[in-house]
Design a protein around this motif. Sequence first.
Motif, PDB file in Angstrom:
ATOM      1  N   ASP A  65       0.962  -1.128   0.023  1.00  0.00           N
ATOM      2  CA  ASP A  65      -0.117   0.072   0.081  1.00  0.00           C
ATOM      3  C   ASP A  65       0.917   1.213  -0.018  1.00  0.00           C
ATOM      4  O   ASP A  65       1.503   1.530   1.239  1.00  0.00           O
ATOM      5  CB  ASP A  65      -0.932   0.109   1.132  1.00  0.00           C
ATOM      6  CG  ASP A  65      -1.993   1.188   1.317  1.00  0.00           C
ATOM      7  OD1 ASP A  65      -1.787   2.036   0.457  1.00  0.00           O
ATOM      8  OD2 ASP A  65      -2.884   0.921   2.049  1.00  0.00           O
ATOM      9  N   PHE A  66       0.889   1.947  -1.317  1.00  0.00           N
ATOM     10  CA  PHE A  66       1.853   3.093  -1.310  1.00  0.00           C
ATOM     11  C   PHE A  66       1.464   4.281  -0.293  1.00  0.00           C
ATOM     12  O   PHE A  66       2.361   4.833   0.446  1.00  0.00           O
ATOM     13  CB  PHE A  66       1.615   3.494  -2.782  1.00  0.00           C
ATOM     14  CG  PHE A  66       2.121   2.822  -3.724  1.00  0.00           C
ATOM     15  CD1 PHE A  66       3.540   2.350  -3.623  1.00  0.00           C
ATOM     16  CD2 PHE A  66       1.475   2.574  -4.812  1.00  0.00           C
ATOM     17  CE1 PHE A  66       4.288   1.875  -4.748  1.00  0.00           C
ATOM     18  CE2 PHE A  66       2.067   1.609  -5.889  1.00  0.00           C
ATOM     19  CZ  PHE A  66       3.181   1.111  -5.716  1.00  0.00           C
ATOM     20  N   ALA A  67       0.039   4.259   0.274  1.00  0.00           N
ATOM     21  CA  ALA A  67      -0.140   5.108   1.068  1.00  0.00           C
ATOM     22  C   ALA A  67       0.394   4.758   2.639  1.00  0.00           C
ATOM     23  O   ALA A  67       0.544   6.101   3.206  1.00  0.00           O
ATOM     24  CB  ALA A  67      -1.943   5.239   0.974  1.00  0.00           C
ATOM     25  N   GLN A 108      -3.689 -14.388  -2.073  1.00  0.00           N
ATOM     26  CA  GLN A 108      -3.997 -13.164  -2.698  1.00  0.00           C
ATOM     27  C   GLN A 108      -3.014 -12.132  -2.333  1.00  0.00           C
ATOM     28  O   GLN A 108      -2.491 -12.035  -1.296  1.00  0.00           O
ATOM     29  CB  GLN A 108      -5.497 -12.741  -2.515  1.00  0.00           C
ATOM     30  CG  GLN A 108      -6.366 -13.513  -3.286  1.00  0.00           C
ATOM     31  CD  GLN A 108      -6.138 -13.216  -4.555  1.00  0.00           C
ATOM     32  OE1 GLN A 108      -6.199 -12.398  -5.307  1.00  0.00           O
ATOM     33  NE2 GLN A 108      -5.979 -14.599  -5.399  1.00  0.00           N
ATOM     34  N   TRP A 109      -2.626 -11.302  -3.324  1.00  0.00           N
ATOM     35  CA  TRP A 109      -1.677 -10.208  -2.985  1.00  0.00           C
ATOM     36  C   TRP A 109      -2.301  -8.624  -3.779  1.00  0.00           C
ATOM     37  O   TRP A 109      -2.809  -9.026  -4.836  1.00  0.00           O
ATOM     38  CB  TRP A 109      -0.442 -10.638  -3.401  1.00  0.00           C
ATOM     39  CG  TRP A 109       0.503  -9.321  -3.032  1.00  0.00           C
ATOM     40  CD1 TRP A 109       1.290  -9.170  -2.092  1.00  0.00           C
ATOM     41  CD2 TRP A 109       1.243  -8.501  -3.912  1.00  0.00           C
ATOM     42  NE1 TRP A 109       2.182  -8.375  -1.689  1.00  0.00           N
ATOM     43  CE2 TRP A 109       2.084  -7.742  -3.099  1.00  0.00           C
ATOM     44  CE3 TRP A 109       0.907  -7.633  -5.222  1.00  0.00           C
ATOM     45  CZ2 TRP A 109       2.890  -6.631  -3.544  1.00  0.00           C
ATOM     46  CZ3 TRP A 109       1.737  -6.699  -5.591  1.00  0.00           C
ATOM     47  CH2 TRP A 109       2.701  -6.041  -4.651  1.00  0.00           C
ATOM     48  N   LEU A 110      -2.362  -7.631  -3.262  1.00  0.00           N
ATOM     49  CA  LEU A 110      -2.589  -6.684  -3.754  1.00  0.00           C
ATOM     50  C   LEU A 110      -1.574  -5.250  -3.707  1.00  0.00           C
ATOM     51  O   LEU A 110      -0.775  -5.338  -2.912  1.00  0.00           O
ATOM     52  CB  LEU A 110      -3.806  -5.772  -2.844  1.00  0.00           C
ATOM     53  CG  LEU A 110      -5.251  -6.534  -2.471  1.00  0.00           C
ATOM     54  CD1 LEU A 110      -5.921  -5.987  -1.406  1.00  0.00           C
ATOM     55  CD2 LEU A 110      -6.065  -6.782  -3.736  1.00  0.00           C
ATOM     56  N   LEU A 111      -1.843  -4.659  -4.990  1.00  0.00           N
ATOM     57  CA  LEU A 111      -0.876  -3.616  -4.980  1.00  0.00           C
ATOM     58  C   LEU A 111      -1.870  -2.401  -4.906  1.00  0.00           C
ATOM     59  O   LEU A 111      -2.902  -2.158  -5.731  1.00  0.00           O
ATOM     60  CB  LEU A 111      -0.056  -3.450  -6.413  1.00  0.00           C
ATOM     61  CG  LEU A 111       0.539  -2.147  -6.600  1.00  0.00           C
ATOM     62  CD1 LEU A 111       1.895  -2.164  -5.485  1.00  0.00           C
ATOM     63  CD2 LEU A 111       1.353  -2.289  -7.861  1.00  0.00           C
ATOM     64  N   ARG A 112      -1.683  -1.431  -4.062  1.00  0.00           N
ATOM     65  CA  ARG A 112      -2.756  -0.279  -3.869  1.00  0.00           C
ATOM     66  C   ARG A 112      -1.955   0.846  -3.300  1.00  0.00           C
ATOM     67  O   ARG A 112      -0.996   0.999  -2.999  1.00  0.00           O
ATOM     68  CB  ARG A 112      -3.960  -0.743  -2.762  1.00  0.00           C
ATOM     69  CG  ARG A 112      -3.232  -1.012  -1.589  1.00  0.00           C
ATOM     70  CD  ARG A 112      -3.980  -1.554  -0.329  1.00  0.00           C
ATOM     71  NE  ARG A 112      -5.629  -1.091  -0.410  1.00  0.00           N
ATOM     72  CZ  ARG A 112      -6.536  -1.897  -0.160  1.00  0.00           C
ATOM     73  NH1 ARG A 112      -6.420  -3.072   0.394  1.00  0.00           N
ATOM     74  NH2 ARG A 112      -7.748  -1.319  -0.201  1.00  0.00           N
ATOM     75  N   ASN A 113      -2.868   1.918  -3.421  1.00  0.00           N
ATOM     76  CA  ASN A 113      -2.786   3.150  -2.811  1.00  0.00           C
ATOM     77  C   ASN A 113      -3.961   3.640  -2.158  1.00  0.00           C
ATOM     78  O   ASN A 113      -4.672   4.468  -2.710  1.00  0.00           O
ATOM     79  CB  ASN A 113      -2.345   4.285  -3.921  1.00  0.00           C
ATOM     80  CG  ASN A 113      -1.596   5.626  -3.539  1.00  0.00           C
ATOM     81  OD1 ASN A 113      -1.687   5.568  -2.340  1.00  0.00           O
ATOM     82  ND2 ASN A 113      -1.532   6.657  -4.327  1.00  0.00           N
ATOM     83  N   GLY A 114      -3.962   3.213  -0.741  1.00  0.00           N
ATOM     84  CA  GLY A 114      -5.218   3.581  -0.100  1.00  0.00           C
ATOM     85  C   GLY A 114      -6.082   2.720  -0.561  1.00  0.00           C
ATOM     86  O   GLY A 114      -6.173   1.641  -0.618  1.00  0.00           O
TER      87      GLY A 114
END
Length: 166
Positions: A65-67, A108-114
């Motif tokens: 999570d970039f945030a 599962q794996w996520l790439l997110r920004n907030g």
Amino acid sequence: MNIVEALLKEFDQEAQITRKMLSLVPTDQFDWGPHDRSMKLKALAVHVAEIAAWPEMMIESPELDFAKMDYTPTEVNNTANLVEVFEKGYKQGRAALEKSTETILQEQWLLRNGETIYLTMNKYEAIRHALAQTVHHRAQLGVYLRLQNIAIPGSYGPSADDSAGF
């Protein structure tokens, strides 16, 4: 061959190519870029070097999570430091892959920004994506080096610089 063995084989093959490319990055050209909107050579090379550690993060966590992160690129002062960053990340990434299992790679794996989700995939797919990022950015690095008149080593066979007949 199971999926972990296949990933390790590919990871090692790509590392050999990446290692060759990074060792050619000239310290005296770290601040050079081909265009105002392009990354500088140092920034691109550090990015390529850091990708090797990504499998560890992908295996050990459910998301990036970039945030929530405070990322600063690794500081390098010369080509030797750059290769050291790569080697450290390679050892971390490889060790994480060696300890992984097919069950873990299906998580599962996520790439997110907030709240904004960029990618949802399993950990196997995320690691394959990281390998694709390595190839992509390494090819960019090859163009940068070529524009500096540096001979490019072959990746999956000889380059134009490896063979006069190619």
